[in-house]
Design an enzyme around this catalytic site. Structure first.
Site, PDB file in Angstrom:
ATOM      1  N   ASP A   1     -12.505   9.445  -2.637  1.00 48.54           N
ATOM      2  CA  ASP A   1     -13.814  10.115  -2.703  1.00 48.54           C
ATOM      3  C   ASP A   1     -13.695  11.383  -3.551  1.00 48.54           C
ATOM      4  O   ASP A   1     -14.654  12.129  -3.664  1.00 48.54           O
ATOM      5  CB  ASP A   1     -14.305  10.492  -1.296  1.00 48.54           C
ATOM      6  CG  ASP A   1     -13.472  11.603  -0.699  1.00 48.54           C
ATOM      7  OD1 ASP A   1     -12.230  11.577  -0.872  1.00 48.54           O
ATOM      8  OD2 ASP A   1     -14.042  12.520  -0.088  1.00 48.54           O
TER       9      ASP A   1
ATOM     10  N   GLU B   1       0.869  -1.181   0.000  1.00 47.79           N
ATOM     11  CA  GLU B   1       0.000   0.000   0.000  1.00 47.79           C
ATOM     12  C   GLU B   1       0.901   1.225   0.000  1.00 47.79           C
ATOM     13  O   GLU B   1       1.743   1.388   0.888  1.00 47.79           O
ATOM     14  CB  GLU B   1      -0.926   0.023   1.220  1.00 47.79           C
ATOM     15  CG  GLU B   1      -1.893   1.220   1.165  1.00 47.79           C
ATOM     16  CD  GLU B   1      -2.805   1.349   2.383  1.00 47.79           C
ATOM     17  OE1 GLU B   1      -2.633   0.591   3.357  1.00 47.79           O
ATOM     18  OE2 GLU B   1      -3.679   2.230   2.361  1.00 47.79           O
TER      19      GLU B   1
ATOM     20  N   GLU C   1       4.698   4.698   3.951  1.00 43.32           N
ATOM     21  CA  GLU C   1       4.214   6.015   4.389  1.00 43.32           C
ATOM     22  C   GLU C   1       5.436   6.907   4.567  1.00 43.32           C
ATOM     23  O   GLU C   1       6.406   6.512   5.183  1.00 43.32           O
ATOM     24  CB  GLU C   1       3.446   5.853   5.714  1.00 43.32           C
ATOM     25  CG  GLU C   1       3.131   7.133   6.439  1.00 43.32           C
ATOM     26  CD  GLU C   1       2.378   8.159   5.585  1.00 43.32           C
ATOM     27  OE1 GLU C   1       1.370   7.824   4.963  1.00 43.32           O
ATOM     28  OE2 GLU C   1       2.848   9.330   5.543  1.00 43.32           O
TER      29      GLU C   1
ATOM     30  N   ASP D   1      -3.160  11.682  -1.957  1.00 39.59           N
ATOM     31  CA  ASP D   1      -3.232  13.149  -1.973  1.00 39.59           C
ATOM     32  C   ASP D   1      -3.607  13.617  -3.383  1.00 39.59           C
ATOM     33  O   ASP D   1      -3.005  13.172  -4.372  1.00 39.59           O
ATOM     34  CB  ASP D   1      -1.878  13.747  -1.557  1.00 39.59           C
ATOM     35  CG  ASP D   1      -1.547  13.425  -0.102  1.00 39.59           C
ATOM     36  OD1 ASP D   1      -2.472  13.072   0.649  1.00 39.59           O
ATOM     37  OD2 ASP D   1      -0.370  13.512   0.278  1.00 39.59           O
TER      38      ASP D   1
ATOM     39  N   THR E   1     -10.558   2.168   4.916  1.00 39.99           N
ATOM     40  CA  THR E   1      -9.380   2.874   5.426  1.00 39.99           C
ATOM     41  C   THR E   1      -9.875   3.953   6.393  1.00 39.99           C
ATOM     42  O   THR E   1     -11.068   4.242   6.460  1.00 39.99           O
ATOM     43  CB  THR E   1      -8.591   3.542   4.286  1.00 39.99           C
ATOM     44  OG1 THR E   1      -9.261   4.751   3.896  1.00 39.99           O
ATOM     45  CG2 THR E   1      -8.445   2.639   3.077  1.00 39.99           C
ATOM     46  N   GLU E   2      -8.942   4.595   7.083  1.00 42.30           N
ATOM     47  CA  GLU E   2      -9.323   5.677   7.995  1.00 42.30           C
ATOM     48  C   GLU E   2     -10.029   6.798   7.228  1.00 42.30           C
ATOM     49  O   GLU E   2     -11.063   7.306   7.647  1.00 42.30           O
ATOM     50  CB  GLU E   2      -8.094   6.254   8.718  1.00 42.30           C
ATOM     51  CG  GLU E   2      -7.586   5.435   9.892  1.00 42.30           C
ATOM     52  CD  GLU E   2      -6.550   4.394   9.493  1.00 42.30           C
ATOM     53  OE1 GLU E   2      -6.329   4.185   8.273  1.00 42.30           O
ATOM     54  OE2 GLU E   2      -5.960   3.771  10.400  1.00 42.30           O
ATOM     55  N   TYR E   3      -9.470   7.189   6.087  1.00 37.98           N
ATOM     56  CA  TYR E   3     -10.071   8.271   5.297  1.00 37.98           C
ATOM     57  C   TYR E   3     -11.413   7.859   4.725  1.00 37.98           C
ATOM     58  O   TYR E   3     -12.337   8.650   4.639  1.00 37.98           O
ATOM     59  CB  TYR E   3      -9.113   8.709   4.171  1.00 37.98           C
ATOM     60  CG  TYR E   3      -8.203   9.839   4.586  1.00 37.98           C
ATOM     61  CD1 TYR E   3      -7.247   9.643   5.572  1.00 37.98           C
ATOM     62  CD2 TYR E   3      -8.302  11.096   4.006  1.00 37.98           C
ATOM     63  CE1 TYR E   3      -6.404  10.667   5.965  1.00 37.98           C
ATOM     64  CE2 TYR E   3      -7.468  12.134   4.392  1.00 37.98           C
ATOM     65  CZ  TYR E   3      -6.517  11.915   5.366  1.00 37.98           C
ATOM     66  OH  TYR E   3      -5.694  12.935   5.765  1.00 37.98           O
ATOM     67  N   GLU E   4     -11.511   6.615   4.331  1.00 37.90           N
ATOM     68  CA  GLU E   4     -12.770   6.124   3.753  1.00 37.90           C
ATOM     69  C   GLU E   4     -13.895   6.223   4.781  1.00 37.90           C
ATOM     70  O   GLU E   4     -15.014   6.644   4.469  1.00 37.90           O
ATOM     71  CB  GLU E   4     -12.574   4.671   3.301  1.00 37.90           C
ATOM     72  CG  GLU E   4     -13.771   4.071   2.616  1.00 37.90           C
ATOM     73  CD  GLU E   4     -13.428   2.720   1.992  1.00 37.90           C
ATOM     74  OE1 GLU E   4     -12.258   2.298   2.075  1.00 37.90           O
ATOM     75  OE2 GLU E   4     -14.331   2.092   1.428  1.00 37.90           O
TER      76      GLU E   4
ATOM     77  N   ASP F   1       9.429   7.446   0.649  1.00 37.46           N
ATOM     78  CA  ASP F   1       8.638   8.157  -0.358  1.00 37.46           C
ATOM     79  C   ASP F   1       8.415   7.230  -1.552  1.00 37.46           C
ATOM     80  O   ASP F   1       9.314   6.470  -1.933  1.00 37.46           O
ATOM     81  CB  ASP F   1       9.398   9.407  -0.807  1.00 37.46           C
ATOM     82  CG  ASP F   1       8.490  10.326  -1.609  1.00 37.46           C
ATOM     83  OD1 ASP F   1       8.133  11.383  -1.074  1.00 37.46           O
ATOM     84  OD2 ASP F   1       8.122   9.977  -2.744  1.00 37.46           O
TER      85      ASP F   1
HETATM   86  N1  SAM Z   1      -4.352   5.600   2.791  1.00 36.18           N
HETATM   87  C1  SAM Z   1      -4.758   6.249   4.028  1.00 36.18           C
HETATM   88  C2  SAM Z   1      -6.264   6.251   4.162  1.00 36.18           C
HETATM   89  O1  SAM Z   1      -6.948   6.008   3.166  1.00 36.18           O
HETATM   90  O2  SAM Z   1      -6.752   6.481   5.282  1.00 36.18           O
HETATM   91  C3  SAM Z   1      -4.165   7.655   4.138  1.00 36.18           C
HETATM   92  C4  SAM Z   1      -4.662   8.653   3.136  1.00 36.18           C
HETATM   93  S1  SAM Z   1      -3.841  10.251   3.293  1.00 36.18           S
HETATM   94  C5  SAM Z   1      -4.869  11.344   2.419  1.00 36.18           C
HETATM   95  C6  SAM Z   1      -2.470  10.040   2.159  1.00 36.18           C
HETATM   96  C7  SAM Z   1      -1.246   9.500   2.844  1.00 36.18           C
HETATM   97  O3  SAM Z   1      -0.292   9.210   1.836  1.00 36.18           O
HETATM   98  C8  SAM Z   1      -0.597  10.466   3.805  1.00 36.18           C
HETATM   99  O4  SAM Z   1      -0.344   9.814   5.032  1.00 36.18           O
HETATM  100  C9  SAM Z   1       0.685  10.876   3.105  1.00 36.18           C
HETATM  101  O5  SAM Z   1       1.733  11.190   4.002  1.00 36.18           O
HETATM  102  C10 SAM Z   1       0.985   9.652   2.267  1.00 36.18           C
HETATM  103  N2  SAM Z   1       1.749   9.956   1.049  1.00 36.18           N
HETATM  104  C11 SAM Z   1       1.442  10.889   0.138  1.00 36.18           C
HETATM  105  N3  SAM Z   1       2.360  10.905  -0.850  1.00 36.18           N
HETATM  106  C12 SAM Z   1       3.258   9.935  -0.548  1.00 36.18           C
HETATM  107  C13 SAM Z   1       4.443   9.474  -1.180  1.00 36.18           C
HETATM  108  N4  SAM Z   1       4.882  10.036  -2.303  1.00 36.18           N
HETATM  109  N5  SAM Z   1       5.131   8.457  -0.617  1.00 36.18           N
HETATM  110  C14 SAM Z   1       4.679   7.897   0.550  1.00 36.18           C
HETATM  111  N6  SAM Z   1       3.565   8.313   1.203  1.00 36.18           N
HETATM  112  C15 SAM Z   1       2.866   9.315   0.663  1.00 36.18           C
END
Ligand code: SAM
Length: 228
Positions: A161, A43, A68, A125, A199-202, A103
């Site tokens: 979403d 993931e 993450e 994001d 997921t948490e965001y979902e 990253d």
């Molecule tokens: N997947 C989780 C959920 O659905 O609850 C988190 C969604 S949150 C909007 C996006 C997450 O992706 C953040 O924690 C952010 O730090 C991580 N993220 C964004 N771009 C990333 C990247 N290039 N590499 C690793 N993590 C990244």
């Protein structure tokens, strides 16, 4: 995701047995990390780890890696994993997942060609400004990377979403020659939602009434584009 500087986060994440440091050491041989040759699913942009840890608990025959980039966020996943272990949810469950503080731009340094069975992108994001489109995890440059690290029968599953991001992602996949195996703009009222792990965001956004979109895609013909 809003970031706070959490005291002690670095230390807790560094000491966690669930977090793999210097993950490039396992490139091409992740089976050694898990002690088996089960399929590897990752993931990217995991956040706080609920989706990954639930999938891992339900699928002991599959290895999972959550990626993450922020320590302050990964800390929450580590805390979740610690609780699972303390609750005695079984060594088998906690044995089949690991976390990386990395990253997504480094994916090819961490995974060899064809090493990954499935890639999950959840509520990535959106990077709404056009000039930031390349940073979206479903942009052509990331799709090209996923194509290389996925096995030929592999898949990418993407949930969001955010309708503009979803439209962009479908278009991006089509243009890059991926096969669209399925998609829906209302996962929670669609047969594709059967067995869905939230997921948490979902959970947060569906509670607000936002429909959840999902697409499942598979690499099609080769794409020579490279990650810049
Ligand atoms: N997947 C989780 C959920 O659905 O609850 C988190 C969604 S949150 C909007 C996006 C997450 O992706 C953040 O924690 C952010 O730090 C991580 N993220 C964004 N771009 C990333 C990247 N290039 N590499 C690793 N993590 C990244």
């Amino acid at each position: 995701m809003r970031l706070r500087n959490i005291p002690g986060a670095e230390e807790i994440v560094s000491a966690s047995p669930f977090v793999i440091h210097a993950p490039a050491q396992y490139r091409g041989r992740w089976g050694e990390c898990f002690g088996n040759d089960h399929p590897l699913r990752i993931e990217v942009g995991m956040g706080k780890g609920r989706f990954l840890t639930e999938l891992a608990a339900g699928n002991p025959g599959i290895n999972y890696i959550g990626i993450e980039r922020y320590t302050s966020v990964l800390l929450r996943a580590v805390e979740k994993a610690n609780k699972l272990e303390e609750a005695g949810n079984g060594k088998e469950e906690s044995g089949n997942f690991r976390f990386l503080c990395e990253d997504a731009a480094r994916l090819e340094e961490i995974f060899a060609p064809g090493e990954v069975d499935r890639i999950y992108l959840n509520f990535s994001d959106p990077w709404p400004k056009e000039r930031h489109a390349k940073r979206r995890l479903t942009s052509d440059r990331f799709l090209a990377v996923y194509r290389r690290i996925l096995r030929p029968e592999g898949q990418v599953e993407f949930k969001t979403d955010n309708m503009p991001l979803f439209d962009f992602s479908l278009e991006s996949a089509r243009e890059a020659g991926w096969r669209i195996l399925g998609y829906t703009r209302d996962l929670h009222h669609d047969p594709m939602g059967e067995g869905n792990v939230m997921t948490e965001y979902e959970e947060k956004f569906s509670a607000l009434g936002n429909p959840i979109c999902k697409m499942v895609i598979a690499p099609g013909p080769a794409d020579e584009s490279k990650l810049e």
